[in-house]
Design a protein around this motif. Structure first.
Motif: not given
Length: 88
Positions: A29-48
């Motif tokens: 999920r982290l790799l997918d988000a990084a590939t999509d250019g997702a903001d780390w803050r949103e990824v932290a909320r949703l994934v972590l």
């Protein structure tokens, strides 16, 4: 099945760890988000499942270190997984 707990930083062993195996979906999920250019803050909320507004430095480090380990898995760790599969 319960979600795995997160360390602030994943282990940096030269081989795949039990932590890596337990967090493999998170790594993807982290790799997918990084590939999509997702903001780390949103990824932290949703994934972590961490709030970057409460502790931005800690959560940013957590995100960055887990993403780095996910990338390590794609560049090096997969070899260890293949060796394990061949051994069985």
């Amino acid at each position: 099945m319960a979600e795995p707990e997160f360390l602030d930083e994943p282990p940096t062993a030269p081989t795949v760890t039990d932590y890596d195996l337990a967090h493999s979906i998170v790594y993807l999920r982290l790799l997918d988000a990084a590939t999509d250019g997702a903001d780390w803050r949103e990824v932290a909320r949703l994934v972590l499942e961490r709030d970057p507004d409460r502790d931005p430095d800690r959560v940013h480090h957590m995100h960055a270190s887990h993403l780095a380990r996910a990338r390590w898995m794609t560049e090096h760790g997969y070899r260890d997984l293949l060796r394990r599969a061949d051994a069985h």
